[in-house]
Design an enzyme around this catalytic site. Sequence first.
Site, PDB file in Angstrom:
ATOM      1  N   LYS A  91       0.822  -1.218   0.000  1.00 48.22           N
ATOM      2  CA  LYS A  91       0.000   0.000   0.000  1.00 48.22           C
ATOM      3  C   LYS A  91       0.854   1.266   0.000  1.00 48.22           C
ATOM      4  O   LYS A  91       0.419   2.304  -0.484  1.00 48.22           O
ATOM      5  CB  LYS A  91      -0.889   0.034   1.241  1.00 48.22           C
ATOM      6  CG  LYS A  91      -1.662  -1.219   1.489  1.00 48.22           C
ATOM      7  CD  LYS A  91      -2.788  -1.378   0.522  1.00 48.22           C
ATOM      8  CE  LYS A  91      -3.578  -2.623   0.810  1.00 48.22           C
ATOM      9  NZ  LYS A  91      -4.776  -2.741   0.030  1.00 48.22           N
TER      10      LYS A  91
HETATM   11  C1  LIG Z   1      -0.788  -7.753   2.516  1.00 47.95           C
HETATM   12  C2  LIG Z   1      -1.937  -7.727   1.567  1.00 47.95           C
HETATM   13  N1  LIG Z   1      -1.968  -8.601   0.568  1.00 47.95           N
HETATM   14  C3  LIG Z   1      -2.978  -8.612  -0.320  1.00 47.95           C
HETATM   15  C4  LIG Z   1      -4.053  -7.740  -0.211  1.00 47.95           C
HETATM   16  C5  LIG Z   1      -5.123  -7.780  -1.248  1.00 47.95           C
HETATM   17  O1  LIG Z   1      -5.054  -6.690  -2.109  1.00 47.95           O
HETATM   18  P1  LIG Z   1      -6.347  -6.117  -2.816  1.00 47.95           P
HETATM   19  O2  LIG Z   1      -7.302  -5.771  -1.719  1.00 47.95           O
HETATM   20  O3  LIG Z   1      -5.893  -4.953  -3.577  1.00 47.95           O
HETATM   21  O4  LIG Z   1      -6.882  -7.226  -3.633  1.00 47.95           O
HETATM   22  C6  LIG Z   1      -4.068  -6.817   0.835  1.00 47.95           C
HETATM   23  C7  LIG Z   1      -5.164  -5.840   1.014  1.00 47.95           C
HETATM   24  O5  LIG Z   1      -5.426  -5.022   0.235  1.00 47.95           O
HETATM   25  C8  LIG Z   1      -2.974  -6.775   1.722  1.00 47.95           C
HETATM   26  O6  LIG Z   1      -2.915  -5.866   2.683  1.00 47.95           O
HETATM   27  N1  LIG Z   2      -6.607  -5.161   2.259  1.00 47.76           N
HETATM   28  C1  LIG Z   2      -6.913  -3.789   2.383  1.00 47.76           C
HETATM   29  C2  LIG Z   2      -8.383  -3.533   2.269  1.00 47.76           C
HETATM   30  C3  LIG Z   2      -8.655  -2.192   1.703  1.00 47.76           C
HETATM   31  O1  LIG Z   2      -8.306  -2.237   0.375  1.00 47.76           O
HETATM   32  P1  LIG Z   2      -8.032  -1.006  -0.556  1.00 47.76           P
HETATM   33  O2  LIG Z   2      -6.944  -1.496  -1.438  1.00 47.76           O
HETATM   34  O3  LIG Z   2      -9.284  -0.737  -1.229  1.00 47.76           O
HETATM   35  O4  LIG Z   2      -7.589   0.155   0.258  1.00 47.76           O
HETATM   36  C4  LIG Z   2      -6.296  -3.249   3.665  1.00 47.76           C
HETATM   37  O5  LIG Z   2      -5.254  -3.741   4.039  1.00 47.76           O
HETATM   38  O6  LIG Z   2      -6.797  -2.355   4.282  1.00 47.76           O
END
Ligand SMILES: Cc1ncc(COP(=O)(O)O)c(C=O)c1O
Ligand SMILES: N[C@@H](CCOP(=O)(O)O)C(=O)O
Length: 442
Positions: A91
């Site tokens: 993120k």
């Molecule tokens: C460590 C981790 N892996 C994978 C995901 C999954 O990603 P997305 O929600 O973009 O599918 C998340 C949450 O977003 C996460 O925090």
């Molecule tokens: N897995 C995410 C959930 C929120 O997802 P987002 O990519 O829409 O911000 C988290 O870790 O918060």
Amino acid sequence: MMGLADDGGLLLPESIPQLDRTTLSSWQDLPYQELALRIISLFATDIPAADLKSLIDRSYSTFTHREITPVVRQDGLYILELFHGPTLAFKDVALQLLGNLFEYLLEERGERMNIVGATSGDTGSAAIYGVRGKEKINIFIMHPHGKTSPVQERQMTTVLDPNVHNIAVRGTFDDCQNIVKILFNDLAFKEEYALGAVNSINWARVLAQVVYYFYAYFRVTASCGEEIYFSVPTGNFGDIFAGYVAKRMGLPIRRLLLATNENNILTRFINQGDYSLGEVVQTVSPSMDIQVASNFERYLYYLFGGDSARVRDAFASLARNGRIDVSRAELATVQAEFASRSVNQEETIATISSFHAQTGYILDPHTAVGVQAARELVTDGTPTVCLATAHPAKFAEAVVRAIGQEPPRPAALQGIEALPTRCELLDADRETIKELIRKKAR
Ligand SMILES: Cc1ncc(COP(=O)(O)O)c(C=O)c1O
Ligand SMILES: N[C@@H](CCOP(=O)(O)O)C(=O)O
């Protein structure tokens, strides 16, 4: 800046730029920041190039690896390490930039913003680190009480800057995300409090994540044209949707491998066309404990040939009947673009353990879900990049279960347990959350 569109839908660019082989080849050796500038400039045409360059350079100066998102080879797979930012998850790649973009645009417009976001663990801390201490921004982050890892919770609640407000919600991540959408759909409230979004409902989040698909592609191929796979551990469909955008731009991705934990609605959809809601299951990969995958709506737009009315009908059907249906021909398209596996907790722990035994490399449980899916799905020797979405130290309990030892702790987490915390525990109720925002908004 507006997060959701005013009709409640997610925003997309009017068109997706197409890149030819010559352009791709000329990008092959660019450093990460340069590549980010080329890609983001194609979309962010309203920001002067020199300003965008300085925003990008500043955003990635907080990363501890000079390559920003390095690729390492382990056990026949390529691991794309996305956890070298301040909060040790993928993120940061988007949220370090988004925090600076918000600041830049608010300054230019003489405005303020109240960010409202939902997190299952990682978006929250990355967003908080992206905007903590920023003059014109206030941030409210909801997380599901007791359902993140202890480290994830502390990474959020130990940030005591006056512009940061953590809310532990009695409910699931889906409840938190639903409240975010309700607040953004209350246009009077959205306008009065100048709401801003940090979740992947914000297109800028997805855009920043597109960059590392290109970067990784150039690290693992000798020439532009070779096809590869990406394996992506998935919850909200944001990260893998960024890969889908890269593919639509012309990056030679044979298929995207979508990996889920027991919360496998997307796997059921890809393999059987069954997009029907279930109950959220708590797992060792808590950031993926999600049923309603927000960005799936964006993918459906393309699957339905750009027919927004059909997307709206599909979501009306989801609200009414708890499911979305697609035709056989559409399912065939989905299966040409994606392959999917659901990896349960036992398999996740076994993958961390076997991978460590074979290579000495410690996977975090989310990354392990993607690695196991790749092991099962890739049978033709095609080079495969597995996205390593978080550092294992964020999920020490699962790692100890798998390999009997704690992963090494990066400096960013040293002593975090001893720090004071601030957080409000509230019900998953829109009015309660609105009341808090009214009280604390600046
Ligand atoms: C460590 C981790 N892996 C994978 C995901 C999954 O990603 P997305 O929600 O973009 O599918 C998340 C949450 O977003 C996460 O925090
Ligand atoms: N897995 C995410 C959930 C929120 O997802 P987002 O990519 O829409 O911000 C988290 O870790 O918060």
